[in-house]
Write a protein that holds these residues in place. Structure first.
Motif: not given
Length: 271
Positions: A116-123
């Motif tokens: 979840s932490s990676n999805v939140r910052s995958d930009a």
């Protein structure tokens, strides 16, 4: 909401990989079909043919998924090997530009998978080597208040439909919370970085980016993105602070091999 999001995340991670579907997708083949969507384009990654989807949010800035900028060995790609082709359809693009540098959102870990932490910052934010005039491809702005149940749409490239943009005119927000948003949109390999739009009245606005997705065991599509405004603000600050000619993590060897016309986006390759 927290428990429901956790269940959706679990479904996304454990379900079998899904295949591209034609249902509900409109191919933007003609120039008239593309009108208004010119700012969405293909982010091409090196000579091997890998790609993701990206969107102009300024005349020289393209928003896409961070994981697209790492090769199969999780090494960062060189900006010189990345190109943006706005409105690409059947070999023709509205405009084509190289990339001078890029910024990756703080907190993104190329080895972190679909946590979840990676999805939140995958930009990531790409700076182009020349402006694309707004009269040619008008950049989109970000919508800051997506809500559950809101009608949204997705414009993207994908495996077996990578020659032109496909538009899913309507899908929905399943849930949101803790910086995550879940969608029921039709996405596949190559859709990584695709803009999720909501009707902004005068013009569509970007709600989120597609960065992870899969089929559930029941055959339903679940895709994930992040709550975008704070992530985008951080990316802009980071890019402004960078020296010219510098990009995140490009002090390492960047380019790996890939097969021709391979859609990038490991988030869709392995559950």
């Amino acid at each position: 909401m927290r428990s429901r999001l956790s269940v959706l995340c679990l479904i996304c991670l454990l379900a079998a990989p899904f295949q591209s579907q034609a249902n509900g997708l409109i191919r933007l083949t003609d120039r008239d079909d593309l009108l208004g969507w010119e700012a969405v384009g293909r982010v091409e990654l090196g000579s091997g043919g890998g790609y993701c989807t990206g969107t102009l949010i300024a005349t020289n800035l393209v928003l896409t998924a961070a994981h697209c900028l790492f090769d199969r060995k999780k090494q960062p790609r060189s900006p010189e090997d990345i190109r943006f082709r706005a409105g690409l359809r059947d070999g023709k693009s509205i405009a084509e530009r190289g990339v001078t540098r890029y910024a990756i959102a703080d907190g993104y870990d190329p080895f972190g998978g679909t946590s979840s932490s990676n999805v939140r910052s995958d930009a990531a934010l790409l700076e182009l080597d020349a402006f694309i005039p707004a009269a040619t491809a008008d950049p989109f702005i970000v919508h800051d208040r997506p809500v559950r149940g809101e009608a949204i749409s997705v414009v993207s490239y994908g495996r077996n439909r990578d020659a032109a943009l496909s538009w899913q005119r309507e899908c929905g927000i399943l849930d949101r919370g803790q910086g995550l948003i879940a969608f029921d949109c039709n996405v596949t390999f190559g859709s990584s970085g695709a803009p999720v739009f909501t009707d902004g009245g005068y013009r569509a606005r970007i709600v989120s980016l597609v960065v992870a997705g899969n089929k559930t065991k029941d055959g339903d599509t679940v895709a994930f993105g992040m709550y975008l405004p704070p992530v985008l603000d951080g990316l802009k600050r980071k890019l402004r602070a960078m020296p010219r000619g510098y990009s995140d993590n490009t002090n390492q060897s960047a380019i790996g091999s890939s097969s021709a016309r391979r859609a990038s986006g490991a988030k869709f390759a392995k559950p």
